[in-house]
Design a protein around this motif. Structure first.
Motif, PDB file in Angstrom:
ATOM      1  N   GLN A  60       0.828  -1.206   0.000  1.00  0.00           N
ATOM      2  CA  GLN A  60       0.000   0.000   0.000  1.00  0.00           C
ATOM      3  C   GLN A  60       0.858   1.251   0.000  1.00  0.00           C
ATOM      4  N   ARG A  61       1.952   1.222   0.752  1.00  0.00           N
ATOM      5  CA  ARG A  61       2.852   2.385   0.800  1.00  0.00           C
ATOM      6  C   ARG A  61       3.489   2.623  -0.564  1.00  0.00           C
ATOM      7  N   LYS A  62       3.882   1.545  -1.231  1.00  0.00           N
ATOM      8  CA  LYS A  62       4.463   1.674  -2.563  1.00  0.00           C
ATOM      9  C   LYS A  62       3.441   2.228  -3.549  1.00  0.00           C
ATOM     10  N   ARG A  63       2.202   1.755  -3.450  1.00  0.00           N
ATOM     11  CA  ARG A  63       1.144   2.239  -4.339  1.00  0.00           C
ATOM     12  C   ARG A  63       0.853   3.726  -4.087  1.00  0.00           C
ATOM     13  N   ALA A  64       0.803   4.125  -2.814  1.00  0.00           N
ATOM     14  CA  ALA A  64       0.532   5.528  -2.486  1.00  0.00           C
ATOM     15  C   ALA A  64       1.680   6.420  -2.939  1.00  0.00           C
ATOM     16  N   SER A  65       2.903   5.928  -2.821  1.00  0.00           N
ATOM     17  CA  SER A  65       4.058   6.703  -3.256  1.00  0.00           C
ATOM     18  C   SER A  65       4.043   6.891  -4.768  1.00  0.00           C
ATOM     19  N   ALA A  66       3.679   5.857  -5.502  1.00  0.00           N
ATOM     20  CA  ALA A  66       3.613   5.957  -6.961  1.00  0.00           C
ATOM     21  C   ALA A  66       2.516   6.919  -7.393  1.00  0.00           C
ATOM     22  N   GLN A  67       1.392   6.934  -6.697  1.00  0.00           N
ATOM     23  CA  GLN A  67       0.316   7.855  -7.041  1.00  0.00           C
ATOM     24  C   GLN A  67       0.704   9.282  -6.702  1.00  0.00           C
ATOM     25  N   GLY A  68       1.543   9.459  -5.669  1.00  0.00           N
ATOM     26  CA  GLY A  68       2.002  10.800  -5.320  1.00  0.00           C
ATOM     27  C   GLY A  68       2.951  11.365  -6.360  1.00  0.00           C
ATOM     28  N   ARG A  69       3.746  10.501  -6.980  1.00  0.00           N
ATOM     29  CA  ARG A  69       4.673  10.952  -8.018  1.00  0.00           C
ATOM     30  C   ARG A  69       3.961  11.249  -9.321  1.00  0.00           C
ATOM     31  N   HIS A  70       2.842  10.571  -9.568  1.00  0.00           N
ATOM     32  CA  HIS A  70       2.090  10.742 -10.806  1.00  0.00           C
ATOM     33  C   HIS A  70       0.653  11.122 -10.464  1.00  0.00           C
ATOM     34  N   PRO A  71       0.420  12.387 -10.115  1.00  0.00           N
ATOM     35  CA  PRO A  71      -0.924  12.765  -9.668  1.00  0.00           C
ATOM     36  C   PRO A  71      -1.985  12.649 -10.750  1.00  0.00           C
ATOM     37  N   ASN A  72      -1.608  12.672 -12.021  1.00  0.00           N
ATOM     38  CA  ASN A  72      -2.601  12.584 -13.094  1.00  0.00           C
ATOM     39  C   ASN A  72      -2.902  11.152 -13.497  1.00  0.00           C
ATOM     40  N   SER A  73      -2.186  10.208 -12.899  1.00  0.00           N
ATOM     41  CA  SER A  73      -2.462   8.816 -13.231  1.00  0.00           C
ATOM     42  C   SER A  73      -3.759   8.388 -12.562  1.00  0.00           C
ATOM     43  N   TYR A  74      -4.416   7.437 -13.169  1.00  0.00           N
ATOM     44  CA  TYR A  74      -5.674   6.948 -12.637  1.00  0.00           C
ATOM     45  C   TYR A  74      -5.500   5.502 -12.203  1.00  0.00           C
ATOM     46  N   ASP A  75      -6.344   5.096 -11.307  1.00  0.00           N
ATOM     47  CA  ASP A  75      -6.327   3.721 -10.819  1.00  0.00           C
ATOM     48  C   ASP A  75      -6.845   2.804 -11.914  1.00  0.00           C
ATOM     49  N   ILE A  76      -6.437   1.565 -11.895  1.00  0.00           N
ATOM     50  CA  ILE A  76      -6.845   0.612 -12.920  1.00  0.00           C
ATOM     51  C   ILE A  76      -8.353   0.400 -12.890  1.00  0.00           C
ATOM     52  N   ASP A  77      -8.946   0.462 -11.695  1.00  0.00           N
ATOM     53  CA  ASP A  77     -10.380   0.232 -11.573  1.00  0.00           C
ATOM     54  C   ASP A  77     -11.213   1.402 -12.089  1.00  0.00           C
ATOM     55  N   GLN A  78     -10.605   2.567 -12.245  1.00  0.00           N
ATOM     56  CA  GLN A  78     -11.347   3.748 -12.644  1.00  0.00           C
ATOM     57  C   GLN A  78     -11.044   4.083 -14.098  1.00  0.00           C
ATOM     58  N   GLU A  79     -12.016   4.646 -14.742  1.00  0.00           N
ATOM     59  CA  GLU A  79     -11.841   5.087 -16.122  1.00  0.00           C
ATOM     60  C   GLU A  79     -11.227   6.483 -16.115  1.00  0.00           C
ATOM     61  N   PRO A  80     -10.379   6.808 -17.090  1.00  0.00           N
ATOM     62  CA  PRO A  80      -9.842   8.168 -17.151  1.00  0.00           C
ATOM     63  C   PRO A  80     -10.952   9.152 -17.531  1.00  0.00           C
ATOM     64  N   GLU A  81     -10.774  10.370 -17.110  1.00  0.00           N
ATOM     65  CA  GLU A  81     -11.771  11.383 -17.431  1.00  0.00           C
ATOM     66  C   GLU A  81     -11.713  11.695 -18.918  1.00  0.00           C
ATOM     67  N   GLN A  82     -12.881  11.782 -19.520  1.00  0.00           N
ATOM     68  CA  GLN A  82     -12.973  12.092 -20.952  1.00  0.00           C
ATOM     69  C   GLN A  82     -13.030  13.592 -21.126  1.00  0.00           C
TER      70      GLN A  82
END
Length: 78
Positions: free
Chosen positions: A54-76
């Motif tokens: 979880q810490r690794k996942r949160a750190s990766a999301q912090g480095r890439h704030p525009n990335s989206y989770d696999i479960d979510q669709e990107p904003e159109q």
């Protein structure tokens, strides 16, 4: 969601093995070593691995704030 379920299961396993290990120790059973030392260590190792993941996942999301989770669709774009 899967990690939450695993954390709950591992937490319950940790608590139940500690309680049954203490009871086995009081009764003089030979299985207290497994229930009081081995099983709680295995459950704690599982919890630590979940926390590190979880810490690794949160750190990766912090480095890439525009990335989206696999479960979510990107904003159109509109």
């Amino acid at each position: 969601m899967r990690d939450i379920v695993f954390a709950v299961i591992l937490g319950n396993a940790f608590g139940m093995s500690m309680m049954s290990g203490a009871q086995a120790f009081d009764e003089g059973s030979d299985s207290w070593i497994l229930q009081l030392i081995v099983f709680p260590l295995a459950a704690a190792a599982g919890i630590v691995s979940l926390l590190l993941k979880q810490r690794k996942r949160a750190s990766a999301q912090g480095r890439h704030p525009n990335s989206y989770d696999i479960d979510q669709e990107p904003e159109q774009p509109r």
